[in-house]
Design a protein around this motif. Structure first.
Motif, short mmCIF file in Angstrom:
data_model
loop_
_atom_site.label_atom_id
_atom_site.label_comp_id
_atom_site.label_asym_id
_atom_site.label_seq_id
_atom_site.Cartn_x
_atom_site.Cartn_y
_atom_site.Cartn_z
N GLY A 65 -9.57 69.89 -17.58
CA GLY A 65 -9.33 68.52 -16.79
C GLY A 65 -9.33 67.36 -17.68
N PRO A 71 -7.86 66.77 -12.48
CA PRO A 71 -7.07 68.13 -12.90
C PRO A 71 -6.19 67.15 -14.15
N THR A 75 -4.37 72.44 -15.56
CA THR A 75 -5.02 72.83 -14.29
C THR A 75 -4.00 72.86 -13.26
#
Length: 131
Positions: A65, A71, A75
């Motif tokens: 992240g 995110p 991710t």
């Protein structure tokens, strides 16, 4: 001792030769049977929910992240790949801290008013990729 990656074997015969040379008693088919004969491809009832196959993904903390806890590119990529994989059950979700001082690492997702929408969008990205 190193082991070759399974993806490095481009044919069933190449893998078969490696297994034989390594004295590993494992047989394999040259071709997959049709999906209706594959146990993992069959639907399953879980309570009142019908799951389209028996493949399941359990998302974990990817340490990818942003510093703010949203995110990151990796991710989102991972969640897109979950959707593309064909697995019909995603069990749970990414590990997300609810307090900054509760993060397992500086790149763990962190639920805040600023990151909530981006974290929720992971599911949308997964479903869109699955379609």
């Amino acid at each position: 001792m190193g082991y070759p990656r399974l993806a490095s074997f481009k044919t069933a015969e190449a893998l078969r030769k490696y297994l034989h040379a390594s004295d590993i008693a494992l047989t394999l088919d040259d071709e997959l049977p049709p999906p209706e004969r594959l146990a993992l491809a069959r639907p399953i009832e879980v309570g009142r929910v019908r799951v389209g196959n028996r493949f399941c993904i359990l998302p974990m903390e990817g340490w990818d992240g942003t510093a703010e806890g949203a995110p990151g590119d990796l991710t989102r990529r991972r969640w897109r790949h979950f959707g593309i994989s064909g697995a019909k059950l995603i069990w749970g979700g990414e590990a997300v801290a609810v307090r900054a001082d509760g993060r397992a690492n500086p790149h763990q997702l962190l639920m805040t008013p600023r990151t909530q929408g981006a974290i929720a969008a992971l599911r949308t990205e997964l479903v869109d990729a699955h379609r």
